[in-house]
Design an enzyme around this catalytic site. Structure first.
Site, PDB file in Angstrom:
ATOM      1  N   THR A 182      23.652 -11.649  26.170  1.00  0.00           N
ATOM      2  CA  THR A 182      24.539 -12.773  26.498  1.00  0.00           C
ATOM      3  C   THR A 182      25.768 -12.785  25.592  1.00  0.00           C
ATOM      4  O   THR A 182      26.891 -12.974  26.057  1.00  0.00           O
ATOM      5  CB  THR A 182      23.764 -14.106  26.354  1.00  0.00           C
ATOM      6  N   ASP A 364      10.516  -5.789  27.241  1.00  0.00           N
ATOM      7  CA  ASP A 364       9.252  -6.166  26.575  1.00  0.00           C
ATOM      8  C   ASP A 364       8.521  -7.294  27.304  1.00  0.00           C
ATOM      9  O   ASP A 364       7.298  -7.257  27.455  1.00  0.00           O
ATOM     10  CB  ASP A 364       9.492  -6.667  25.142  1.00  0.00           C
ATOM     11  N   ARG A 423      29.514  -4.906  43.324  1.00  0.00           N
ATOM     12  CA  ARG A 423      29.457  -3.975  42.197  1.00  0.00           C
ATOM     13  C   ARG A 423      28.810  -2.648  42.594  1.00  0.00           C
ATOM     14  O   ARG A 423      29.256  -1.577  42.175  1.00  0.00           O
ATOM     15  CB  ARG A 423      28.687  -4.617  41.049  1.00  0.00           C
TER      16      ARG A 423
HETATM   17  P1  ADP Z   1      19.132 -13.352  28.928  1.00  0.00           P
HETATM   18  O1  ADP Z   1      20.527 -13.122  29.426  1.00  0.00           O
HETATM   19  O2  ADP Z   1      18.130 -13.326  29.996  1.00  0.00           O
HETATM   20  O3  ADP Z   1      19.046 -14.527  28.006  1.00  0.00           O
HETATM   21  P2  ADP Z   1      19.501 -11.603  26.670  1.00  0.00           P
HETATM   22  O4  ADP Z   1      19.562 -10.127  26.676  1.00  0.00           O
HETATM   23  O5  ADP Z   1      20.768 -12.330  26.413  1.00  0.00           O
HETATM   24  O6  ADP Z   1      18.812 -12.061  28.026  1.00  0.00           O
HETATM   25  O7  ADP Z   1      18.458 -12.088  25.568  1.00  0.00           O
HETATM   26  C1  ADP Z   1      17.155 -11.611  25.477  1.00  0.00           C
HETATM   27  C2  ADP Z   1      16.725 -11.666  24.019  1.00  0.00           C
HETATM   28  O8  ADP Z   1      15.328 -11.411  23.912  1.00  0.00           O
HETATM   29  C3  ADP Z   1      17.426 -10.638  23.145  1.00  0.00           C
HETATM   30  O9  ADP Z   1      17.988 -11.257  22.026  1.00  0.00           O
HETATM   31  C4  ADP Z   1      16.294  -9.685  22.763  1.00  0.00           C
HETATM   32  O10 ADP Z   1      16.483  -9.059  21.509  1.00  0.00           O
HETATM   33  C5  ADP Z   1      15.102 -10.606  22.765  1.00  0.00           C
HETATM   34  N1  ADP Z   1      13.808  -9.897  22.892  1.00  0.00           N
HETATM   35  C6  ADP Z   1      13.517  -8.862  23.713  1.00  0.00           C
HETATM   36  N2  ADP Z   1      12.237  -8.483  23.560  1.00  0.00           N
HETATM   37  C7  ADP Z   1      11.695  -9.311  22.614  1.00  0.00           C
HETATM   38  C8  ADP Z   1      10.414  -9.416  22.005  1.00  0.00           C
HETATM   39  N3  ADP Z   1       9.419  -8.596  22.315  1.00  0.00           N
HETATM   40  N4  ADP Z   1      10.224 -10.382  21.074  1.00  0.00           N
HETATM   41  C9  ADP Z   1      11.225 -11.222  20.707  1.00  0.00           C
HETATM   42  N5  ADP Z   1      12.468 -11.140  21.238  1.00  0.00           N
HETATM   43  C10 ADP Z   1      12.708 -10.219  22.185  1.00  0.00           C
END
Ligand code: ADP
Length: 594
Positions: A182, A364, A423
């Site tokens: 984001t 994840d 896109r």
């Molecule tokens: P969205 O746009 O859906 O909010 P983002 O990519 O902006 O997605 O945010 C997802 C967040 O989740 C990221 O900051 C990422 O590092 C975090 N994340 C991903 N996997 C894990 C995990 N296993 N544990 C904790 N945080 C995680």
């Protein structure tokens, strides 16, 4: 012209002083000489040019790292400048982790420090060796009401909303910083908003937004979910505004957005969303908290109910009880080549395509939810943009300001697609061009003055000075600069200008504003890049996670890019910010109250 802002001298890092204080007077006669004491300069390449710094060493230790000059994006690069020098000094090592979302800045800093330590006579091989972590981690137990996994836009929206609805909240974030994809996004947010659209003469309706979203995803998106998103997009902007977030009044059409309904935040990239949520969280007296560097590894079940989360931090394992609910908001899997290859059926091969994503976008949450029986939908639909930086795949350096006022030409100088199309359509067309490469071409209408910035906080003056965009007084000169056939480029622009007058275009383009007819003319290079994964965890309109037979998994919610089924085969540009905020907010509320 010289880049004024590029030569920012930033203040000496606090950690440099601190470390000087801590280590400066220490004399250990047993230790071999590590360095030739002194101060050494090093230069590394960041995303926007050189990062220059100096490293102070005594015979045994790195004492301080002071950044002298850089041109990286504020907000996005700040954590790298804070965390990497600190980690190097703390660990007396070059083997430090890069900071997510600031990969190039991180690598630039590491390269610059390496260069300086080489000059200081340091043993670089030894300094880059990973130290083994031989301390046994203890397991800690935590109990809270709502656990949110992931501190991107959806997760932080959920955390704020859960707290607003009375819950104590703990957000787990695996990276060393909040923001996820984001914070590095272009941050265009689609919402039907007559208060801003009407003064610009833009007609729009919730039904049109619905229809374009549905058709833009080949009618495979879940209509109930789309309805919730388009109806709540504007009220959610108002919610953000009540927390202090500011949006510009000018509405634009974002790439692949199909219609002028995109709102851009006043703050650069996605920093405004993240700052707004973090300000809220920091003012909750600890009732809402974020734990960084803490990776959720497992959802804990009791029968059909999620009761907690297992996680791992740098010093401990955590067993966290969530008495009210868990929200999975871990984002997509665009940064995982393995997962892309496992699910992709749409594109020939995504192995070597770069991505706009931060390195933590590895799916994840999808794996954790699948493990406990959640259904996954639309996993094969992976969105590419035709707008990647040729070197990094990122969106930075993209000179377009809106769809209406720019064209794309290939290496021959010819247009090849409706530049207002979906896109996937534009990227498929780009894959048909020589070297999968194109130029975005526009004129002064997009940059009335040279200090006007793109959506990534870069002024056109800086981009031209850095050789990342080209500028000329005539189209013929521009053609020569970028190495395309001048007659073709002139014809391409004439064809577009005719479309502006007559509304008829050989590629079916319908979105126009001004002609490309006013010097200076600009061009910027772009290639395909992996951007968004449409597939993920299936949820209902209350963001409850579902199994394959439609059963609700109790106390488990999901929101944002980790979910699937809303956008069908192709997400419209500008709909992700609406999606993550609308459904993040609903997920937080429901986790707190259901
Ligand atoms: P969205 O746009 O859906 O909010 P983002 O990519 O902006 O997605 O945010 C997802 C967040 O989740 C990221 O900051 C990422 O590092 C975090 N994340 C991903 N996997 C894990 C995990 N296993 N544990 C904790 N945080 C995680």
């Amino acid at each position: 012209m010289k880049k004024k802002q590029m030569k920012r001298i930033i203040s000496v890092l606090l950690c440099g002083f601190l470390m000087f204080f801590m280590f400066g007077c220490k004399a250990d006669t047993d230790t071999d000489t590590m360095f030739k004491a002194g101060t050494y300069e090093g230069v590394g390449k960041g995303i926007h040019g050189d990062i220059k710094l100096e490293v102070e060493v005594d015979d045994e230790k790195i004492i301080g790292i002071n950044v002298l000059e850089h041109d990286e994006t504020p907000g996005v690069s700040d954590p790298a400048f804070e965390l990497i020098p600190k980690a190097m000094i703390d660990g007396q090592t070059l083997a430090v982790d890069i900071v997510s979302g600031a990969t190039y800045t991180s690598n630039g800093i590491i390269d610059a420090v390496t260069q300086a330590l080489e000059a200081a006579g340091g043993d670089i091989a030894k300094l880059t060796e990973k130290k083994s972590d031989d301390t046994e981690k203890e397991t800690k137990e935590i109990s809270t009401e709502v656990v949110v996994i992931g501190a991107g836009g959806a997760g932080l929206a959920a955390a704020v909303s859960a707290h607003e609805n009375g819950a104590e909240v703990l957000v787990l974030e695996k990276m060393g910083k909040v923001g996820g994809n984001t914070i590095i996004s272009g941050a265009s947010y689609n919402a039907v908003d007559p208060s801003r659209q009407e003064p610009q003469g833009i007609e729009d309706s919730i039904d049109l937004h619905f229809q374009q979203t549905y058709e833009g995803g080949d009618k495979l998106g879940n209509t109930d979910m789309i309805r919730i998103m388009v109806e709540n997009a504007y009220p959610t902007i108002q919610w953000l505004e009540t927390m202090g977030m500011q949006f510009n009044d000018h509405i634009h059409t974002v790439l692949g957005g199909m219609w002028p309904r995109a709102h851009s935040p006043v703050k650069p990239l996605g920093t405004g969303f993240i700052e707004t949520f973090m300000n809220y969280i920091e003012n909750t007296n600890g009732e809402a908290q974020v734990m960084l560097n803490t990776e959720a590894t497992e959802l804990v079940m009791d029968g059909n109910k999620v009761v907690g989360v297992k996680a791992e931090g740098p010093d401990a394992y955590y067993e966290i009880t969530a008495t009210k609910g868990v929200v999975v908001a871990t984002g997509g899997f665009g940064a995982s080549v393995e997962l892309r290859n496992e699910y992709n059926t749409q594109w020939a091969d995504l192995t070597n395509i770069k991505t706009t994503n931060h390195p933590g976008a590895t799916g994840d949450g999808i794996a954790m939810a699948k493990e406990i029986g959640a259904n996954l939908v639309g996993m094969e639909w992976i969105q590419l943009l035709p707008m990647g930086d040729p070197e990094t795949g990122s969106l930075s350096g993209n000179i377009e300001q809106g769809v209406e006022n720019r064209i794309f030409v290939n290496k021959d100088g010819n247009r090849f697609v409706d530049e207002g199309a979906r896109r996937d359509v534009m990227t498929e067309a780009l894959f048909e061009q020589k070297d999968n490469f194109m130029w975005v071409v526009l004129d002064k209408h997009s940059y009335p003055t040279e200090d006007v910035k793109n959506h990534f906080n870069e002024s056109i003056e800086e981009l031209v000075a850095a050789g990342r965009a080209y500028k000329a007084d005539t189209l013929e000169e521009l053609a020569e600069l970028i190495g395309v056939d001048a007659d073709n480029l002139v014809k391409a622009v004439e064809g577009f200008n005719k479309g502006v007058d007559e509304g008829i275009d050989e590629f079916g383009r319908t979105l126009y504003e001004d002609k490309i007819d006013t010097a200076p003319y600009y061009a910027g290079a772009r290639v395909p890049t992996v951007h968004h994964t449409m597939g993920g965890i299936e949820i209902n309109t209350e963001t409850q996670v579902l199994t394959a037979d439609g059963t609700i998994i109790e106390n488990l919610y999901a929101a944002g890019e980790v979910t699937g089924g809303i956008h069908g085969t192709n997400r419209l540009g500008g709909n992700a910010l609406a999606d993550i905020n609308v459904f993040g907010r609903i997920a937080g509320r429901n986790a707190a109250t259901k």
